[in-house]
Design a protein around this motif. Sequence first.
Motif, PDB file in Angstrom:
ATOM      1  N   UNK A  55       0.821  -1.195   0.000  1.00 48.28           N
ATOM      2  CA  UNK A  55       0.000   0.000   0.000  1.00 48.28           C
ATOM      3  C   UNK A  55       0.860   1.252   0.000  1.00 48.28           C
ATOM      4  N   UNK A  56       0.420   2.242  -0.757  1.00 53.84           N
ATOM      5  CA  UNK A  56       0.940   3.595  -0.661  1.00 53.84           C
ATOM      6  C   UNK A  56       2.423   3.764  -0.893  1.00 53.84           C
ATOM      7  N   UNK A  57       3.074   4.406   0.066  1.00 53.62           N
ATOM      8  CA  UNK A  57       4.422   4.922  -0.115  1.00 53.62           C
ATOM      9  C   UNK A  57       5.474   3.841  -0.324  1.00 53.62           C
ATOM     10  N   UNK A  58       5.295   2.670   0.245  1.00 58.10           N
ATOM     11  CA  UNK A  58       6.296   1.613   0.093  1.00 58.10           C
ATOM     12  C   UNK A  58       6.450   1.176  -1.369  1.00 58.10           C
TER      13      UNK A  58
ATOM     14  N   UNK B 282      11.395   8.811  -6.522  1.00 57.68           N
ATOM     15  CA  UNK B 282      11.139   9.835  -5.508  1.00 57.68           C
ATOM     16  C   UNK B 282      11.170  11.232  -6.124  1.00 57.68           C
ATOM     17  N   UNK B 283      12.038  11.441  -7.117  1.00 64.16           N
ATOM     18  CA  UNK B 283      12.067  12.724  -7.824  1.00 64.16           C
ATOM     19  C   UNK B 283      10.750  12.971  -8.546  1.00 64.16           C
ATOM     20  N   UNK B 284      10.227  11.957  -9.215  1.00 67.15           N
ATOM     21  CA  UNK B 284       8.942  12.092  -9.906  1.00 67.15           C
ATOM     22  C   UNK B 284       7.824  12.388  -8.913  1.00 67.15           C
ATOM     23  N   UNK B 285       7.898  11.766  -7.728  1.00 67.05           N
ATOM     24  CA  UNK B 285       6.903  12.043  -6.693  1.00 67.05           C
ATOM     25  C   UNK B 285       7.018  13.491  -6.213  1.00 67.05           C
ATOM     26  N   UNK B 286       8.245  13.961  -6.063  1.00 71.48           N
ATOM     27  CA  UNK B 286       8.450  15.351  -5.670  1.00 71.48           C
ATOM     28  C   UNK B 286       7.936  16.323  -6.717  1.00 71.48           C
TER      29      UNK B 286
ATOM     30  N   UNK C 170       1.155  19.736  -8.769  1.00 69.24           N
ATOM     31  CA  UNK C 170      -0.289  19.664  -8.514  1.00 69.24           C
ATOM     32  C   UNK C 170      -0.657  19.267  -7.093  1.00 69.24           C
ATOM     33  N   UNK C 171       0.231  18.603  -6.405  1.00 70.55           N
ATOM     34  CA  UNK C 171      -0.108  18.093  -5.082  1.00 70.55           C
ATOM     35  C   UNK C 171      -0.453  19.172  -4.073  1.00 70.55           C
ATOM     36  N   UNK C 172       0.212  20.327  -4.177  1.00 71.86           N
ATOM     37  CA  UNK C 172      -0.056  21.404  -3.238  1.00 71.86           C
ATOM     38  C   UNK C 172      -1.427  22.035  -3.444  1.00 71.86           C
ATOM     39  N   UNK C 173      -1.934  21.967  -4.682  1.00 69.56           N
ATOM     40  CA  UNK C 173      -3.137  22.714  -5.027  1.00 69.56           C
ATOM     41  C   UNK C 173      -4.349  21.835  -5.198  1.00 69.56           C
TER      42      UNK C 173
END
Length: 203
Positions: free
Chosen positions: A26-29, A186-190, A196-199
């Motif tokens: 699940x998720x982040x892993x 992790x770069x792509x996630x950042x 878009x994640x902030x908004x």
Amino acid sequence: MWWLKQLFKPLNYLRINVSKDGKWLQGKKIYDLLLPLGIAIFTTIVFWFVRNHSSITGTEGIMADIKGLVQLLTAFFIAALAAVSTFPNDTLDEGLSGSPALLKVSNQSEPTTLTRRQFVCYLFGYLSLMSILTFLFISISQGLSEELRELIKYLIPSQHISLVIDSVRTFGIFIFSLIIGNLLITTLLGLYFLTSGFHKIEE
């Protein structure tokens, strides 16, 4: 040791979970381990069949190209970390939409719920540290490759030298690919959070 905890604090990013049960699938892993592991296995299989190993570890090989890219990314990660940590935006101080980001703190019984700002600061802090360590890993690998080859020839019987050298090289490529795969994902996630994640709340 307290000084190690301070110097490698960004590695706490790997301890962040997106759910209290912390299931592996699940998720982040998925981003932290499974996708980088898939990239590492695929890359290692491909390079196993490459006969011209100078194209990988040579002065003009793939590792040299990645080393140059990592140098550029390090500056970007640190700049992004500084920007996110100081940018005045109320949305950044709210929790993640969907599953909350949870960080287990040693002196607390319950995990801490991170805001978007805290989560992304951990993310870019982790990327900054990993890019520096990756640069050092490549530099040391390039500098000591011949010395390691000579050490293997000295310690290993001649009939086994080729197998041992290939095994060490393959293991090194796997570890290197795992690190680069983690850095890439992790770069792509950042970049997702920056674009878009902030908004997401306002959209």
